[in-house]
Design an enzyme around this catalytic site. Structure first.
Site, PDB file in Angstrom:
ATOM      1  N   CYS A 111       0.808  -1.228   0.000  1.00 38.98           N
ATOM      2  CA  CYS A 111       0.000   0.000   0.000  1.00 38.98           C
ATOM      3  C   CYS A 111       0.840   1.276   0.000  1.00 38.98           C
ATOM      4  O   CYS A 111       0.348   2.338  -0.364  1.00 38.98           O
ATOM      5  CB  CYS A 111      -0.967   0.000   1.182  1.00 38.98           C
ATOM      6  SG  CYS A 111      -2.140  -1.352   1.121  1.00 38.98           S
TER       7      CYS A 111
ATOM      8  N   HIS B  43      -3.236   7.513   1.808  1.00 41.12           N
ATOM      9  CA  HIS B  43      -3.652   6.162   1.448  1.00 41.12           C
ATOM     10  C   HIS B  43      -5.026   5.919   2.072  1.00 41.12           C
ATOM     11  O   HIS B  43      -5.264   6.270   3.223  1.00 41.12           O
ATOM     12  CB  HIS B  43      -2.636   5.153   1.975  1.00 41.12           C
ATOM     13  CG  HIS B  43      -3.077   3.736   1.798  1.00 41.12           C
ATOM     14  ND1 HIS B  43      -3.563   3.264   0.600  1.00 41.12           N
ATOM     15  CD2 HIS B  43      -3.141   2.698   2.673  1.00 41.12           C
ATOM     16  CE1 HIS B  43      -3.883   1.991   0.742  1.00 41.12           C
ATOM     17  NE2 HIS B  43      -3.651   1.627   1.990  1.00 41.12           N
TER      18      HIS B  43
ATOM     19  N   ASN C 185      -9.967   0.329  -0.255  1.00 42.19           N
ATOM     20  CA  ASN C 185      -8.497   0.340  -0.237  1.00 42.19           C
ATOM     21  C   ASN C 185      -7.989  -0.286  -1.540  1.00 42.19           C
ATOM     22  O   ASN C 185      -8.121  -1.490  -1.739  1.00 42.19           O
ATOM     23  CB  ASN C 185      -8.016  -0.448   0.990  1.00 42.19           C
ATOM     24  CG  ASN C 185      -6.494  -0.489   1.106  1.00 42.19           C
ATOM     25  OD1 ASN C 185      -5.777  -0.156   0.166  1.00 42.19           O
ATOM     26  ND2 ASN C 185      -6.004  -0.908   2.254  1.00 42.19           N
TER      27      ASN C 185
HETATM   28  N1  COA Z   1     -18.686  -7.432   9.228  1.00 39.07           N
HETATM   29  C1  COA Z   1     -19.156  -7.616  10.476  1.00 39.07           C
HETATM   30  N2  COA Z   1     -18.368  -7.838  11.530  1.00 39.07           N
HETATM   31  C2  COA Z   1     -17.050  -7.910  11.305  1.00 39.07           C
HETATM   32  C3  COA Z   1     -16.491  -7.724  10.026  1.00 39.07           C
HETATM   33  C4  COA Z   1     -17.371  -7.486   8.972  1.00 39.07           C
HETATM   34  N3  COA Z   1     -16.937  -7.297   7.703  1.00 39.07           N
HETATM   35  N4  COA Z   1     -15.147  -7.826  10.125  1.00 39.07           N
HETATM   36  C5  COA Z   1     -14.863  -8.075  11.414  1.00 39.07           C
HETATM   37  N5  COA Z   1     -16.024  -8.132  12.112  1.00 39.07           N
HETATM   38  C6  COA Z   1     -16.184  -8.385  13.545  1.00 39.07           C
HETATM   39  C7  COA Z   1     -15.005  -9.122  14.138  1.00 39.07           C
HETATM   40  O1  COA Z   1     -15.140 -10.500  13.908  1.00 39.07           O
HETATM   41  C8  COA Z   1     -15.117  -8.749  15.588  1.00 39.07           C
HETATM   42  O2  COA Z   1     -16.093  -9.576  16.195  1.00 39.07           O
HETATM   43  P1  COA Z   1     -15.859 -10.165  17.676  1.00 39.07           P
HETATM   44  O3  COA Z   1     -15.741  -8.964  18.534  1.00 39.07           O
HETATM   45  O4  COA Z   1     -17.071 -10.969  17.867  1.00 39.07           O
HETATM   46  O5  COA Z   1     -14.578 -10.952  17.566  1.00 39.07           O
HETATM   47  C9  COA Z   1     -15.665  -7.326  15.562  1.00 39.07           C
HETATM   48  O6  COA Z   1     -16.207  -7.136  14.239  1.00 39.07           O
HETATM   49  C10 COA Z   1     -14.618  -6.271  15.816  1.00 39.07           C
HETATM   50  O7  COA Z   1     -13.453  -6.614  15.035  1.00 39.07           O
HETATM   51  P2  COA Z   1     -12.178  -5.709  15.037  1.00 39.07           P
HETATM   52  O8  COA Z   1     -11.164  -6.338  14.178  1.00 39.07           O
HETATM   53  O9  COA Z   1     -11.822  -5.325  16.441  1.00 39.07           O
HETATM   54  O10 COA Z   1     -12.792  -4.423  14.329  1.00 39.07           O
HETATM   55  P3  COA Z   1     -12.127  -3.045  14.076  1.00 39.07           P
HETATM   56  O11 COA Z   1     -12.968  -1.973  14.616  1.00 39.07           O
HETATM   57  O12 COA Z   1     -10.663  -3.045  14.397  1.00 39.07           O
HETATM   58  O13 COA Z   1     -12.231  -2.928  12.484  1.00 39.07           O
HETATM   59  C11 COA Z   1     -10.843  -3.214  10.534  1.00 39.07           C
HETATM   60  C12 COA Z   1     -11.606  -3.893  11.664  1.00 39.07           C
HETATM   61  C13 COA Z   1     -10.148  -4.257   9.725  1.00 39.07           C
HETATM   62  C14 COA Z   1     -11.841  -2.447   9.703  1.00 39.07           C
HETATM   63  C15 COA Z   1      -9.844  -2.212  11.142  1.00 39.07           C
HETATM   64  O14 COA Z   1      -9.105  -2.858  12.159  1.00 39.07           O
HETATM   65  C16 COA Z   1      -8.888  -1.683  10.137  1.00 39.07           C
HETATM   66  O15 COA Z   1      -9.263  -0.927   9.266  1.00 39.07           O
HETATM   67  N6  COA Z   1      -7.599  -2.016  10.274  1.00 39.07           N
HETATM   68  C17 COA Z   1      -6.546  -1.498   9.481  1.00 39.07           C
HETATM   69  C18 COA Z   1      -6.688  -2.009   8.097  1.00 39.07           C
HETATM   70  C19 COA Z   1      -5.676  -1.390   7.230  1.00 39.07           C
HETATM   71  O16 COA Z   1      -5.391  -0.249   7.363  1.00 39.07           O
HETATM   72  N7  COA Z   1      -5.157  -2.168   6.367  1.00 39.07           N
HETATM   73  C20 COA Z   1      -4.312  -1.812   5.345  1.00 39.07           C
HETATM   74  C21 COA Z   1      -3.147  -1.052   5.735  1.00 39.07           C
HETATM   75  S1  COA Z   1      -2.406  -0.841   4.242  1.00 39.07           S
END
Ligand code: COA
Length: 325
Positions: A115, A252, A282
């Protein structure tokens, strides 16, 4: 002291026609439009058609950027493509695009920093242009991340999309002051300790398969805000600028909450941040040039504006560039 500066003289982008909405994903996965919007800001993403490759997306963006610069492929002597989704393991997508542009001259190669790839490619092009080695470069970020996704994994597949963006850079003689137009400073970082937090579980040298993207999102998120705020501050300092000088942050586009968190750390209001994550999701190395082209074409960016481009990705890799438009 007079010197060469790499100036952005054209921008372009391309998005595949097919739009995949959150509602379509919710119909086949345990997720919802509300969850995706609330946790990421994403409403839709574009998906490449069967038979449409990263090089096709990159070529379309390159032609669009050349058109905006008023140049032809004959004017280009350097092509750098940032991608993690090459059409084939080799050759480099850059040489495929070079061929699709009808060029038999110049040099073309890929850089891989996932990324952050566009920031890496821009920094390399800046160095090659300001050294006088090349005069006019196409720097392209192009990705078909849809092909790396595990479509059964709701924690990753809702986050990504396909697309390409490009800029034309030209080496121009400048007074060598911080009031110059063009790229004023770039800073890159990497830290391989964090490979496991965001990686693809295959490859030609290990499994002999392409593999699928795996991510520990919560941990990536935490590192992203800290690393991005630090490199943005470092890059502004290198250009003798302060956060208050920044007219537009071109980030990004991974997650709206990351954009809000980093802007807050720098004391910048969110309305100075160009946001396309809602429409593009993304798109990895394509997201910064796609956001830049969006803001150039809708007229938001004016001559003299200070832009701060930034990205973080797998590796980890991260970087930023300060540019005067
Ligand atoms: N739909 C519904 N629920 C979802 C889900 C989806 N698409 N994806 C994850 N969940 C659930 C998880 O299973 C978790 O459930 P649990 O509490 O029962 O285990 C809950 O939502 C919370 O998950 P969590 O991972 O803590 O959520 P979050 O608020 O951190 O959001 C991301 C997840 C991936 C959106 C976030 O962490 C993120 O954007 N991370 C960085 C990603 C990134 O920048 N990547 C690229 C860098 S180049």
């Amino acid at each position: 002291m007079s010197r060469l500066r790499a100036c952005i003289i054209g921008t372009g982008s391309y998005l595949p026609a097919r739009v995949l909405s959150n509602a379509e994903l919710a119909a086949r996965l345990d997720t919802s439009d509300e969850w995706i919007i609330e946790r990421t800001g994403i409403r839709q993403r574009h998906i490449a058609a069967d038979g449409e490759f990263t090089s096709d997306l990159g070529t379309a963006a390159a032609l669009n950027a050349l058109d905006s610069a008023g140049l032809a492929p004959a004017d280009i002597d350097l092509i750098i493509v940032a991608t993690a989704t090459p059409d084939q393991t080799f050759p480099a997508v850059a040489t495929v695009i070079q061929h699709k542009l009808g060029m038999t001259h110049g040099v073309a190669f890929d850089v891989g920093a996932v990324c952050s790839g566009f920031l890496y490619a821009l920094s390399v092009a800046d160095a090659l242009l300001t050294s006088g080695a090349y005069r006019t470069a196409l720097v392209i970020g192009a990705e078909t991340f849809s092909r790396l996704l595990d479509w059964e994994d709701r924690t990753t597949c809702v986050l990504f999309g396909d697309g390409a963006g490009a800029v034309v850079l030209r080496a121009q003689a400048s007074p060598g002051l911080s009031s110059d137009t063009g790229i004023l400073a770039t800073r890159l970082h990497s830290d391989g300790r964090y490979n496991d937090l965001l990686h693809v579980d295959g490859g030609p040298g290990s499994t002999g398969t392409t593999g699928k993207l795996r991510m520990k999102g919560r941990e990536v998120f935490r590192h992203a805000v800290t690393n991005l705020a630090a490199v943005m501050t470092e890059t502004l300092g290198a250009a003798d600028l302060a956060p208050a000088d920044v007219r537009w942050v071109i980030p990004h586009q991974a997650n709206l909450r990351i954009l809000e968190g980093t802007a807050k750390k720098l004391g910048l209001p969110i309305d100075r941040v160009v946001v396309t994550v809602d429409r593009h999701a993304n798109t990895s190395a394509a997201s910064v040039p796609l956001a830049l082209d969006t803001a150039v074409r809708d007229g938001r960016i004016a001559p003299g504006d200070i832009l701060l481009l930034e990205a973080m990705g797998g590796g980890f890799t991260w970087g930023a560039a300060a540019v005067r438009w």
